[in-house]
Write an enzyme that holds these catalytic residues in place. Structure first.
Site, PDB file in Angstrom:
ATOM      1  CB  SER A 217      -2.766   3.120   5.980  1.00 38.65           C
ATOM      2  OG  SER A 217      -3.039   1.765   5.679  1.00 38.65           O
ATOM      3  N   GLY A 219      -6.916   5.337   4.784  1.00 36.61           N
ATOM      4  CA  GLY A 219      -7.393   5.881   3.528  1.00 36.61           C
ATOM      5  C   GLY A 219      -7.355   7.397   3.533  1.00 36.61           C
ATOM      6  CB  ALA A 220      -9.830   9.911   2.396  1.00 29.89           C
ATOM      7  N   GLY A 222      -6.071   9.413   6.538  1.00 29.07           N
ATOM      8  CA  GLY A 222      -4.661   9.532   6.878  1.00 29.07           C
ATOM      9  C   GLY A 222      -4.120   8.347   7.656  1.00 29.07           C
ATOM     10  N   GLY A 248      -0.119   2.766   0.737  1.00 25.45           N
ATOM     11  CA  GLY A 248       0.200   2.297   2.084  1.00 25.45           C
ATOM     12  C   GLY A 248       1.625   1.799   2.195  1.00 25.45           C
ATOM     13  CG  ASP A 249       2.762  -1.186  -0.345  1.00 26.53           C
ATOM     14  OD1 ASP A 249       2.251  -1.684   0.670  1.00 26.53           O
ATOM     15  OD2 ASP A 249       2.472  -1.531  -1.496  1.00 26.53           O
TER      16      ASP A 249
END
Length: 268
Positions: A217, A219-220, A222, A248-249
């Protein structure tokens, strides 16, 4: 039935303030509480997607009682948490409604005794024959061996149960050596693990260390998913403001889609 493991559960508390300023008093406009810790976040999303889920790990003290009471309200999640003498931690998120940014404060968690850790391992072994997959998620509370996840991965593999690992630091490094089916680090955790800040290189490195599939993951930016079949990228069209806790979960809750390459993603 999918089993989620959260060894360091938490009561997630979110405060919303008009603007967060250092060294100032703040009037909180809204407070919310929910059962937290990575594995419980995963369990809630899985249940919302229609899966049957059993959630295990540790809960203790007055905070643990509140967490379990909140968890009982989540349809589709079976509570298999083990009681411990120490108090479940709290995580405090302060959401700035003016900017959309969130400041996070995470307590360390209760000290787990050798007897409590032994009891958990027995519970985990007893649950494995009845589940179709296992998600091992989050930090380790004090007292739990740093190689705990490696042992839990090996136990799942011995029972022929697919296993996902989402943790960081030395527990991730040791867990990878046990060859989990999927790992889901974020960009910072991936760089710490491999020494590379290039996600493409770092995900390949993580696979060489033992993971069959890596979903990072970013962040912004993707998600980046890599396995023996190929590599996929998926990114949101714009930044989503608000509390990122559990984002993220939520990605962890859809691992099979990540293995196949999610619809609408770009294969590279």
């Amino acid at each position: 039935m999918i089993l989620t493991v959260t060894l360091n559960t938490a009561l997630d508390i979110t405060y919303r303030v008009p603007a967060l300023r250092p060294h100032a008093s703040h009037r909180v406009t809204e407070v919310s509480e929910r059962p937290g810790g990575k594995g419980l976040n995963v369990a809630r999303v899985l249940a919302a997607l229609g899966h049957r889920v059993t959630a295990t790990g540790f809960a203790g003290g007055a905070t643990g009682d509140v967490l379990r009471e909140r968890l009982a309200r989540v349809p589709g999640v079976v509570d298999a948490l083990l009681p411990v003498a120490g108090a479940t931690r709290r995580t405090i998120a302060v959401a700035d409604t003016a900017t959309g940014d969130t400041t996070q404060l995470n307590e360390p968690g209760p000290v787990i005794t050798p007897q409590e850790w032994s009891a958990f391992q027995e519970t985990y072994a007893a649950l494995l024959p009845s589940v179709s997959a296992v998600a091992l998620c989050g930090s380790l509370p004090p007292g739990v061996p740093v190689g705990a996840y490696a042992g839990l991965v090996r136990a799942a593999r011995a029972a022929a149960v697919p296993v996902l690992l989402d943790t960081s630091g030395e527990p991730l490094r040791r867990g990878l050596a046990a060859r989990p089916d999927l790992v889901k680090p974020n960009a910072e955790e991936l760089a710490e693990l491999t020494g590379s800040h290039d996600p493409a290189q770092a995900t390949r490195d993580a696979r060489r260390r033992g993971a069959r599939t890596v979903v990072a993951s970013l962040g912004a930016r993707g998600l980046l998913a890599v396995n023996a079949e190929g590599r996929w990228r998926a990114a949101p069209p714009h930044r989503v403001p608000g509390n990122p806790t559990g984002a993220g979960d939520s990605a962890v809750a859809g691992p099979r889609s990540c293995w196949r390459g999610p619809a609408g993603s770009r294969r590279s």
